[in-house]
Motif scaffolding. Structure first.
Motif, PDB file in Angstrom:
ATOM      1  N   ALA A  29      -1.272  -2.670   6.173  1.00  0.00           N
ATOM      2  CA  ALA A  29       0.119  -2.819   5.724  1.00  0.00           C
ATOM      3  C   ALA A  29       0.218  -2.097   4.387  1.00  0.00           C
ATOM      4  O   ALA A  29      -0.624  -2.310   3.508  1.00  0.00           O
ATOM      5  CB  ALA A  29       0.484  -4.295   5.581  1.00  0.00           C
ATOM      6  N   PHE A  30       1.215  -1.252   4.226  1.00  0.00           N
ATOM      7  CA  PHE A  30       1.243  -0.396   3.038  1.00  0.00           C
ATOM      8  C   PHE A  30       2.665  -0.263   2.507  1.00  0.00           C
ATOM      9  O   PHE A  30       3.648  -0.457   3.219  1.00  0.00           O
ATOM     10  CB  PHE A  30       0.640   0.980   3.346  1.00  0.00           C
ATOM     11  CG  PHE A  30       1.122   1.621   4.616  1.00  0.00           C
ATOM     12  CD1 PHE A  30       2.115   2.591   4.596  1.00  0.00           C
ATOM     13  CD2 PHE A  30       0.577   1.264   5.841  1.00  0.00           C
ATOM     14  CE1 PHE A  30       2.560   3.185   5.761  1.00  0.00           C
ATOM     15  CE2 PHE A  30       1.011   1.851   7.025  1.00  0.00           C
ATOM     16  CZ  PHE A  30       2.004   2.816   6.988  1.00  0.00           C
ATOM     17  N   THR A  31       2.746   0.062   1.231  1.00  0.00           N
ATOM     18  CA  THR A  31       4.033   0.074   0.542  1.00  0.00           C
ATOM     19  C   THR A  31       4.748   1.408   0.723  1.00  0.00           C
ATOM     20  O   THR A  31       4.138   2.471   0.825  1.00  0.00           O
ATOM     21  CB  THR A  31       3.846  -0.197  -0.952  1.00  0.00           C
ATOM     22  OG1 THR A  31       2.907   0.745  -1.503  1.00  0.00           O
ATOM     23  CG2 THR A  31       3.315  -1.607  -1.184  1.00  0.00           C
ATOM     24  N   VAL A  32       6.081   1.332   0.737  1.00  0.00           N
ATOM     25  CA  VAL A  32       6.967   2.500   0.787  1.00  0.00           C
ATOM     26  C   VAL A  32       7.982   2.338  -0.339  1.00  0.00           C
ATOM     27  O   VAL A  32       8.690   1.325  -0.397  1.00  0.00           O
ATOM     28  CB  VAL A  32       7.690   2.597   2.148  1.00  0.00           C
ATOM     29  CG1 VAL A  32       8.605   3.820   2.175  1.00  0.00           C
ATOM     30  CG2 VAL A  32       6.690   2.646   3.289  1.00  0.00           C
ATOM     31  N   PHE A  36      10.238  -1.541  -3.486  1.00  0.00           N
ATOM     32  CA  PHE A  36       9.424  -1.034  -2.386  1.00  0.00           C
ATOM     33  C   PHE A  36       9.518  -1.969  -1.198  1.00  0.00           C
ATOM     34  O   PHE A  36       9.887  -3.138  -1.320  1.00  0.00           O
ATOM     35  CB  PHE A  36       7.959  -0.856  -2.816  1.00  0.00           C
ATOM     36  CG  PHE A  36       7.220  -2.136  -3.078  1.00  0.00           C
ATOM     37  CD1 PHE A  36       6.546  -2.799  -2.057  1.00  0.00           C
ATOM     38  CD2 PHE A  36       7.182  -2.687  -4.351  1.00  0.00           C
ATOM     39  CE1 PHE A  36       5.865  -3.976  -2.292  1.00  0.00           C
ATOM     40  CE2 PHE A  36       6.497  -3.864  -4.601  1.00  0.00           C
ATOM     41  CZ  PHE A  36       5.833  -4.515  -3.571  1.00  0.00           C
ATOM     42  N   ALA A  37       9.206  -1.412  -0.062  1.00  0.00           N
ATOM     43  CA  ALA A  37       9.106  -2.183   1.178  1.00  0.00           C
ATOM     44  C   ALA A  37       7.655  -2.174   1.634  1.00  0.00           C
ATOM     45  O   ALA A  37       6.863  -1.307   1.243  1.00  0.00           O
ATOM     46  CB  ALA A  37      10.007  -1.585   2.256  1.00  0.00           C
ATOM     47  N   CYS A  38       7.319  -3.135   2.463  1.00  0.00           N
ATOM     48  CA  CYS A  38       5.986  -3.208   3.054  1.00  0.00           C
ATOM     49  C   CYS A  38       6.111  -2.960   4.556  1.00  0.00           C
ATOM     50  O   CYS A  38       6.846  -3.680   5.241  1.00  0.00           O
ATOM     51  CB  CYS A  38       5.357  -4.570   2.782  1.00  0.00           C
ATOM     52  SG  CYS A  38       3.706  -4.757   3.509  1.00  0.00           S
ATOM     53  N   SER A  72      15.111  -4.329   2.495  1.00  0.00           N
ATOM     54  CA  SER A  72      14.410  -5.590   2.712  1.00  0.00           C
ATOM     55  C   SER A  72      12.918  -5.372   2.476  1.00  0.00           C
ATOM     56  O   SER A  72      12.404  -4.252   2.616  1.00  0.00           O
ATOM     57  CB  SER A  72      14.647  -6.120   4.117  1.00  0.00           C
ATOM     58  OG  SER A  72      14.193  -5.200   5.089  1.00  0.00           O
ATOM     59  N   PHE A  73      12.223  -6.441   2.130  1.00  0.00           N
ATOM     60  CA  PHE A  73      10.803  -6.346   1.804  1.00  0.00           C
ATOM     61  C   PHE A  73       9.984  -5.976   3.039  1.00  0.00           C
ATOM     62  O   PHE A  73       9.077  -5.144   2.970  1.00  0.00           O
ATOM     63  CB  PHE A  73      10.347  -7.684   1.227  1.00  0.00           C
ATOM     64  CG  PHE A  73       9.044  -7.640   0.481  1.00  0.00           C
ATOM     65  CD1 PHE A  73       8.387  -6.453   0.211  1.00  0.00           C
ATOM     66  CD2 PHE A  73       8.469  -8.822   0.025  1.00  0.00           C
ATOM     67  CE1 PHE A  73       7.190  -6.425  -0.483  1.00  0.00           C
ATOM     68  CE2 PHE A  73       7.268  -8.816  -0.669  1.00  0.00           C
ATOM     69  CZ  PHE A  73       6.629  -7.604  -0.915  1.00  0.00           C
ATOM     70  N   GLY A 109       9.805  -6.688   9.981  1.00  0.00           N
ATOM     71  CA  GLY A 109       9.423  -8.079  10.163  1.00  0.00           C
ATOM     72  C   GLY A 109       8.064  -8.302   9.517  1.00  0.00           C
ATOM     73  O   GLY A 109       7.408  -7.354   9.054  1.00  0.00           O
ATOM     74  N   PRO A 110       7.598  -9.529   9.454  1.00  0.00           N
ATOM     75  CA  PRO A 110       6.314  -9.808   8.813  1.00  0.00           C
ATOM     76  C   PRO A 110       5.171  -9.049   9.484  1.00  0.00           C
ATOM     77  O   PRO A 110       5.155  -8.892  10.709  1.00  0.00           O
ATOM     78  CB  PRO A 110       6.142 -11.321   8.985  1.00  0.00           C
ATOM     79  CG  PRO A 110       7.530 -11.841   9.214  1.00  0.00           C
ATOM     80  CD  PRO A 110       8.259 -10.762   9.941  1.00  0.00           C
TER      81      PRO A 110
END
Length: 217
Positions: free
Chosen positions: A88-91, A99-101, A129-130, A134-135
């Motif tokens: 899972a990585f940040t954008v 940022f989003a994940c 959204s983070f 979705g998770p």
């Protein structure tokens, strides 16, 4: 769906270490290193592939080699090992300065992983959204990037982190030193999952993988 395999405590060499660092002295530790990426960055200049996606894939590849970095807890609190873990990585959203994940399923074939992961960077660059997908799945581990600055130390201070056995990686900006290019990398590790030996081996594996990009890039 991936299902973790419980560890047999009677045959597990780390049984006492796990219990000690889970119950008696619960703790995490961090290690910050500079990884030599000279050959890796040179190969990327000749490739249309994205540097960040390649970094994430390389991390996922070495993480998936070692079960201590694929540990989790069962519902009863016993240790288990995922068969595979996904990054899972940040954008970064430059306009909002947030940022989003996002996450992508790990594939041992870099080309296949790149084809799945690279579009996520463009698709979610404006995410508000983070977790726009979705998770992330429970067998995900985290990668963050700070491409604006190199660093020589980085530590996460996590409240109540002692059930979080997955490693956490933070990438910095490339540094040129002489004829070498170095990548700052911070690794946050639960001591119940892995000792310094295991983390050093992981980093050595990463550096070896990045030193031979012709084998996969």
């Amino acid at each position: 769906m991936d299902v973790p395999t419980p560890i047999d405590p009677d045959t597990w060499p780390r049984r006492e270490h796990f219990a000690h660092y889970r119950r008696r002295v619960p703790c995490t530790y961090s290690m910050t290193v500079e990884v030599d990426v000279t050959a890796f960055t040179a190969a990327l200049r000749r490739s249309p592939r994205k540097s960040y996606v390649a970094q994430v894939w390389a991390l996922a590849t070495v993480v998936n080699r070692h079960e201590e970095f694929r540990l989790c807890l069962t519902e009863s609190g016993d240790p288990a090992v995922w068969p595979v873990v996904h990054p899972a990585f940040t954008v970064f959203n430059a306009e909002r300065e947030t940022f989003a994940c996002v996450w992508a399923p790990y594939d041992a074939d870099f080309g296949a992983f790149h084809d799945a992961a690279a579009p996520l960077l463009a698709e979610h660059a404006g995410a508000t959204s983070f977790f726009p997908q979705g998770p992330p799945p429970p067998n995900a581990f985290d990668v963050s990037s700070l491409p604006w600055r190199a660093f020589t130390g980085f530590n996460l201070n996590i409240r109540d982190p002692y059930d979080h056995l997955a490693p956490i990686f933070t990438l910095g900006r490339y540094v040129s030193r002489g004829d070498r290019v170095l990548l700052p990398l911070a690794v946050q590790v639960h001591h119940a999952a892995a000792d310094g030996f295991h983390t050093a081996r992981l980093i050595n594996d990463l550096e070896a993988l990045l030193a031979n990009p012709a084998d996969w890039l």
